[in-house]
Motif scaffolding. Structure first.
Motif, PDB file in Angstrom:
ATOM      1  N   HIS A  42       0.835  -1.190   0.000  1.00  0.00           N
ATOM      2  CA  HIS A  42       0.000   0.000   0.000  1.00  0.00           C
ATOM      3  C   HIS A  42       0.874   1.244   0.000  1.00  0.00           C
ATOM      4  CE1 HIS A  42      -2.782  -3.108   1.367  1.00  0.00           C
ATOM      5  NE2 HIS A  42      -3.695  -2.362   0.790  1.00  0.00           N
TER       6      HIS A  42
ATOM      7  N   LEU B 172       0.943   8.673   1.492  1.00  0.00           N
ATOM      8  CA  LEU B 172       1.095   9.967   0.840  1.00  0.00           C
ATOM      9  C   LEU B 172       1.542  10.981   1.880  1.00  0.00           C
ATOM     10  CD1 LEU B 172       0.795  12.001  -1.486  1.00  0.00           C
ATOM     11  CD2 LEU B 172      -1.597  12.263  -0.802  1.00  0.00           C
TER      12      LEU B 172
ATOM     13  N   ILE C 250      -3.570  11.390  -5.178  1.00  0.00           N
ATOM     14  CA  ILE C 250      -4.584  10.620  -4.447  1.00  0.00           C
ATOM     15  C   ILE C 250      -5.387   9.762  -5.418  1.00  0.00           C
ATOM     16  CG2 ILE C 250      -6.739  10.813  -3.122  1.00  0.00           C
ATOM     17  CD1 ILE C 250      -5.474  13.362  -1.834  1.00  0.00           C
TER      18      ILE C 250
ATOM     19  N   ALA D 206      -3.283   6.843  -6.668  1.00  0.00           N
ATOM     20  CA  ALA D 206      -3.087   5.820  -5.636  1.00  0.00           C
ATOM     21  C   ALA D 206      -4.345   4.998  -5.431  1.00  0.00           C
ATOM     22  CB  ALA D 206      -2.656   6.472  -4.330  1.00  0.00           C
TER      23      ALA D 206
ATOM     24  N   LEU E  66      -3.983   3.559  -1.447  1.00  0.00           N
ATOM     25  CA  LEU E  66      -3.638   4.570  -0.458  1.00  0.00           C
ATOM     26  C   LEU E  66      -4.109   4.104   0.919  1.00  0.00           C
ATOM     27  CD1 LEU E  66      -2.443   7.414  -0.042  1.00  0.00           C
ATOM     28  CD2 LEU E  66      -4.740   8.323  -0.393  1.00  0.00           C
TER      29      LEU E  66
ATOM     30  N   VAL F 117      -2.221   8.930   5.044  1.00  0.00           N
ATOM     31  CA  VAL F 117      -1.946  10.277   4.556  1.00  0.00           C
ATOM     32  C   VAL F 117      -1.323  11.072   5.699  1.00  0.00           C
ATOM     33  CG1 VAL F 117      -2.950  12.413   3.655  1.00  0.00           C
ATOM     34  CG2 VAL F 117      -3.849  10.200   2.900  1.00  0.00           C
TER      35      VAL F 117
ATOM     36  N   TYR G 289     -11.823   7.346   0.800  1.00  0.00           N
ATOM     37  CA  TYR G 289     -10.621   6.939   1.528  1.00  0.00           C
ATOM     38  C   TYR G 289     -10.971   6.509   2.952  1.00  0.00           C
ATOM     39  CZ  TYR G 289      -6.176   7.355   3.998  1.00  0.00           C
ATOM     40  OH  TYR G 289      -5.080   7.110   4.777  1.00  0.00           O
TER      41      TYR G 289
END
Length: 110
Positions: A7, A10, A26, A29, A33, A36, A73
């Protein structure tokens, strides 16, 4: 890459240093992702400044959260907090006078 356990993290500050558009990163990804990290800098050095103390703008931060919502997300978001900036802000807004009065609030939905 075909690895289900691989994974991406960011780091917004690092992306700023390379002029990487955060919303595009974003989206690229996508579901890979998983973390963050929000911090700010001067666009050149990895300075770990508090948000909006450097090149980050309120609009770019809003765009980041908007894009995270768009891809649904589900992962973690960490925030770089500068004690000096935070205490200065609190003092100027009558909210507290020392780091002992600072507390971290956990928000379950951005």
């Amino acid at each position: 890459m075909g690895e289900p356990n691989l994974h991406l993290l960011l780091d917004v500050g690092h992306a700023q240093m390379t002029n990487e558009p955060i919303p595009a990163a974003i989206r690229r990804a996508g579901d890979r992702l998983c973390y963050v990290h929000l911090d700010d800098n001067d666009g050149v050095g990895d300075l770990h400044w508090a948000l909006l103390d450097g090149v980050m703008t309120e609009q770019s931060l809003a765009d980041t959260f908007k894009t995270l919502r768009e891809i649904d997300y589900p992962g973690a978001i960490s925030l770089e907090i500068s004690p000096h900036s935070t205490i200065r802000w609190m003092a100027s807004n009558g909210a507290g006078q020392s780091h002992k009065e600072l507390s971290l609030c956990v928000i379950d939905k951005y």
